[in-house]
Design an enzyme around this catalytic site. Structure first.
Site, PDB file in Angstrom:
ATOM      1  N   GLU A  67      48.519  36.868  -0.439  1.00 43.20           N
ATOM      2  CA  GLU A  67      47.247  37.269  -1.067  1.00 43.20           C
ATOM      3  C   GLU A  67      46.630  38.472  -0.357  1.00 43.20           C
ATOM      4  OE1 GLU A  67      46.404  36.188  -3.911  1.00 43.20           O
ATOM      5  OE2 GLU A  67      47.970  34.658  -3.925  1.00 43.20           O
ATOM      6  N   HIS A  70      48.101  41.709  -1.705  1.00 45.70           N
ATOM      7  CA  HIS A  70      47.412  42.156  -2.927  1.00 45.70           C
ATOM      8  C   HIS A  70      46.082  42.819  -2.565  1.00 45.70           C
ATOM      9  CE1 HIS A  70      50.027  40.166  -5.771  1.00 45.70           C
ATOM     10  NE2 HIS A  70      49.764  38.956  -5.321  1.00 45.70           N
ATOM     11  N   ASP A 162      51.691  37.324 -10.839  1.00 46.81           N
ATOM     12  CA  ASP A 162      51.984  38.717 -10.480  1.00 46.81           C
ATOM     13  C   ASP A 162      52.948  39.367 -11.466  1.00 46.81           C
ATOM     14  OD1 ASP A 162      50.407  38.230  -8.310  1.00 46.81           O
ATOM     15  OD2 ASP A 162      52.081  37.750  -6.979  1.00 46.81           O
TER      16      ASP A 162
HETATM   17 ZN   LIG Z   1      50.539  37.107  -5.962  1.00 49.85          ZN
END
Ligand SMILES: [Zn+2]
Length: 367
Positions: A67, A70, A162
Site C-alpha cells: 500500500e 501505491h 490494481d
Molecule cells: Zn494494490
C-alpha cells in the site's frame, strides 16, 4: 468504531481497523496449527504460536509495503494520500483524488504489485541461500508465497483491484475516464460474482471456512467496485461545474449587528446554518446557528454577531469546481461553505444544491 492510529510514514497516517484483529488471529491460528506443524514438525505448541504470530505480523508488513508503494507513487505525482488502513481484507490506501491522466493511474496502480513481486523475489533468494529445513526457512518460504500471491491476486483485472485500475488506465487512453471506469467496474463485478460462486461450490464440497472467505471477499469486491464507480462518476460530473453558478449571493452581516437582527432580517431569507460576518478588522468571519441556540433569547438584542463569530476555516473560490467544494464540505462536515474572492465574501454554496444536481443526473441516467 474509529480505527486505531499507529504511526505516520511520509506524512501518511497508518491505521488499524478493529476487524484486522480477527484476520490477524485467523492467520496466526492457521500458521500455528496447520502450516508450520505440517511442514516443520517436531517443535512445541508455544514455538508454533510464536513463529505463527511473527509470520502474521510480517505478512501485514508486506501488505503495508504494498500500500505504501501505491501511496508514495501517488504523492510523487501530487495526489494527496490521507491514510493507509489495515483491515480484515488486507490494506487500503486512501488516495484522495483521481489520477490526472492514464499514465499516472497506471503507475500508481502498478507500484503495489511491483513491490509485492520484488519482495517475493527477495524471499525466494533468501530461501535459496538458506536451504536449512527449520522454522526460519519456513517463515521465509511463507513470506515468499504470500507476496507472490498478493501481487498476483491484485493483478486480476477487476476494478478496484490494481489490475482493474491498470485495465482502466489502458481503456482511458482510448476513451474517457467515465467509460473506462464503467467497463473496468463491470469486470470487477463479474470477478466478484465468480468469487461468490467459488465460495458456494467450496461450501457444498464441505470446505466451509474457505467457502465463507471467498463469499465475503466477493461481496466486499462487488460493493467496492460499485462504490468506486459511483465516486468516479460523481467526481467527473462535479468537476465540470463551477461554484459561481451554484452559489447563493449573500450580504454579509456587519460587526455591530445583533443576533436579533440576524434572526429577524437574515435568517428567514437565507436559512443557512452558517453566515458570514465582516469583522472590525475587515476580515471575514462566520457565525454558526448552533452557537445562537446556546444564547438565551432575551439576550439576542444585546449580543453582537461579531462576539460569537469565528474565523473562517474553510471556503471556496467562485472558480473552484463543485467537486473541490464538496470534498471540503465533507472534510469539515459543513452543510454550507462560504464563497470568497480575494478578501470579499460573495455568497454561500449549499451541499443540497450539489445533491440536487447529482439527483437530476441520476434521474436522467435512469431514463
Ligand atoms: Zn494494490
Amino acid at each position: 468504531m474509529n480505527p486505531i492510529p499507529l504511526f505516520k510514514v511520509f506524512g501518511i497516517q497508518i491505521n488499524l481497523d478493529f476487524s484486522w484483529f480477527f484476520i490477524f488471529f485467523l492467520v496466526t491460528f492457521t500458521l500455528a496449527e496447520g502450516f508450520f506443524p505440517h511442514f516443520y514438525p517436531g517443535y512445541s505448541f508455544i514455538v508454533y504460536w510464536i513463529v505463527g504470530s511473527i509470520s502474521a505480523v510480517l505478512l501485514f508488513v508486506s501488505v503495508l509495503l504494498h500500500e505504501l508503494s501505491h501511496s508514495v507513487t501517488a504523492l510523487h505525482f501530487g495526489i494527496p494520500v490521507k491514510s493507509i488502513n489495515l483491515f480484515i481484507f488486507g490494506g487500503v490506501a486512501m488516495i484522495e483524488e483521481e489520477a490526472p491522466n492514464p499514465k499516472v493511474e497506471f503507475l500508481v496502480a502498478a507500484a503495489g504489485p511491483l513491490c509485492s513481486f520484488t519482495l517475493g523475489i527477495l524471499f525466494f533468494t533468501m530461501a535459496y541461500f538458506y536451504p536449512v529445513d527449520d522454522l526460519l526457512n519456513g517463515i521465509i518460504n511463507y513470506l515468499m508465497y504470500v507476496n507472490f500471491a498478493l501481487g498476483l491476486f491484485n493483478l486480476v483485472p477487476a476494478f478496484p483491484l490494481d489490475g482493474g485500475r491498470i485495465l482502466r488506465a489502458i481503456i482511458w487512453t482510448k476513451k474517457d475516464l467515465l467509460t473506462a471506469t464503467r467497463i473496468s467496474s463491470l469486470s470487477g463485478t463479474i470477478f466478484a460474482y465468480f468469487l461468490m460462486f467459488v465460495g458456494v461450490i467450496s461450501i457444498l464440497q464441505g470446505n466451509f471456512i474457505n467457502g465463507m472467505w471467498y463469499g465475503l471477499i466477493g461481496l466486499f469486491l462487488r460493493q467496492a467496485s460499485k462504490t468506486s464507480y459511483e465516486q468516479t462518476k460523481f467526481s467527473v460530473i462535479l468537476s465540470g461545474y463551477k461554484v459561481e453558478n451554484f452559489m447563493q449571493t449573500v450580504k454579509p452581516l456587519l460587526p455591530d449587528e445583533t443576533v436579533l437582527d440576524f434572526i429577524n432580517f437574515y435568517y428567514p431569507f437565507y436559512r443557512s446554518s452558517i453566515y458570514p460576518v465582516i469583522g472590525r478588522d475587515g476580515q471575514i468571519y462566520v457565525i454558526n446557528i448552533e452557537d445562537i441556540k446556546n444564547i438565551p433569547e432575551e439576550r439576542w438584542s444585546v449580543v453582537h454577531v461579531i462576539d460569537i463569530a469565528k474565523p473562517l476555516i474553510a471556503y471556496v473560490s467562485p472558480y473552484d469546481s463543485l467537486y473541490k467544494a464538496l470534498k471540503l464540505m465533507n472534510k469539515y462536515r459543513l452543510e454550507e461553505i462560504p464563497v470568497v474572492y480575494g478578501n470579499t465574501i460573495l455568497g454561500i454554496l449549499r451541499k443540497s444544491s450539489i445533491e440536487l444536481l447529482l439527483e437530476r443526473y441520476l434521474e436522467e441516467e435512469k431514463r
